[in-house]
Scaffold this active site. Structure first.
Site, PDB file in Angstrom:
ATOM      1  CG  HIS A 141      -2.186   0.783   1.031  1.00 39.92           C
ATOM      2  ND1 HIS A 141      -2.493   1.433  -0.135  1.00 39.92           N
ATOM      3  CD2 HIS A 141      -3.226   1.029   1.877  1.00 39.92           C
ATOM      4  CE1 HIS A 141      -3.652   2.039  -0.023  1.00 39.92           C
ATOM      5  NE2 HIS A 141      -4.125   1.812   1.193  1.00 39.92           N
ATOM      6  CG  ASP A 145      -3.529   4.525  -4.637  1.00 41.68           C
ATOM      7  OD1 ASP A 145      -2.884   4.617  -3.575  1.00 41.68           O
ATOM      8  OD2 ASP A 145      -3.512   5.392  -5.540  1.00 41.68           O
TER       9      ASP A 145
END
Length: 315
Positions: free
Chosen positions: A289, A293
């Protein structure tokens, strides 16, 4: 024993072990000697929790071996010693298992991992497998597996979602030109290894079948070359025929994503307003992350699922 600034616990331990406190280096404020300093003097470095557990279980620290390279005894070492004392079995950690443990711990510590889960309908894939298997056996004499389709689908989906085929480099993100798909191969109690198929997006399904079969064979025979498992850019962990539908695979560093394949099982689904049993494949995509995204991960998962549901696009 000469007097020196030390905690009561340190004095007690020093007296029990006949250690001169003047020979102990204190790490507390102003050189104050603590219990850990006395224990370390004899090589018995231990965390507070480990010392407490050893006292509770009545196991002398001298009988406990530290598993960590720094030589510090931790709670798990105390519990392992308790298992040995009570007749339990201790399994030595071999080189491969030690490497795997270090890599898995490193992976979770250096990246921000989270997992997206979904499903893909495999009705069309099952029909394609029956048809393709016959042709493949005639041409190359090798029986294909569903993993071959998964590798092909992942490679094609990565071409449309290049961020998952990348490496986070702190001050920049490196997007790999090559797509090298690694497949986790279980070696039983020895652990697992992840050889990869180089430039999988440029390989036909038939070529992937041959390369996958050869890599798995050599992996289980211990004949892999360093190049076989170096340079991977994305990995697949396939549980195959098991009770597992979803899980949280750990990224194979320095890659940025890994796709977990669960079992293929018939489940009730709604199609055109009617409920029917359909073969559903559990998918678990773990991504980093820090630079990927959720919408990007979801897009890859959707593209992968569409290829599984329309396998004719993979040939």
């Amino acid at each position: 024993m000469l007097n020196k600034m030390a905690t009561p616990a340190a004095r007690r331990v020093a007296q029990e072990r006949n250690i001169d406190l003047w020979t102990v280096r204190g790490t507390g404020a102003g050189g104050y000697i603590q219990e850990a300093d006395v224990l370390a003097h004899r090589g018995q470095k231990a965390t507070f929790v480990a010392r407490a557990a050893a006292r509770y279980l009545e196991i002398p620290l001298e009988q406990i071996c530290a598993s960590a390279p720094d030589g510090v005894i931790r709670k798990n070492d105390v519990l392992a010693a308790k298992g040995t004392a009570s007749g339990g079995k201790r399994i030595p950690v071999n080189g491969m298992r030690r490497t795997i443990a270090a890599k898995m711990r490193e992976s979770l510590s250096v990246s921000a991992q989270y997992t997206l889960m979904g499903e893909a309908d495999c009705g069309a894939l099952q029909k394609k497998m029956k048809e393709f298997s016959g042709r493949c056996m005639e041409r190359v004499g090798i029986k294909p597996t569903y993993s071959d389709f998964f590798i092909r689908a992942a490679a094609l989906a990565l071409k449309e979602n290049r961020m998952l085929n990348s490496r986070f480099m702190e001050d920049h993100i490196l997007i790999h030109e090559d797509i090298n798909i690694g497949l986790a191969v279980s070696l039983g109690e020895r652990g697992l290894i992840v050889p990869n198929i180089k430039n999988a997006d440029r390989k036909t399904l038939g070529e992937i079948v041959q390369m996958r079969a050869e890599l798995v064979k050599r992996a289980r025979e211990g004949r892999l070359e360093p190049d076989d498992y170096a340079g991977g850019t994305f990995s697949i962990s396939n549980f195959g025929r098991s009770a597992v539908r979803f899980f949280t695979p750990i990224i194979n560093q320095p890659e940025s994503a890994v796709l977990g394949i669960g079992n293929m099982v018939e489940r009730p689904v709604v199609r055109e307003g009617a409920i029917e049993a359909r073969p559903q494949l559990g998918l678990s995509l773990t991504i980093d992350h820090r630079h990927i995204d959720g919408t990007t991960g979801e897009k890859f998962l959707r593209d992968f699922s569409e290829l599984i549901e329309h396998p004719e696009r993979m040939e």
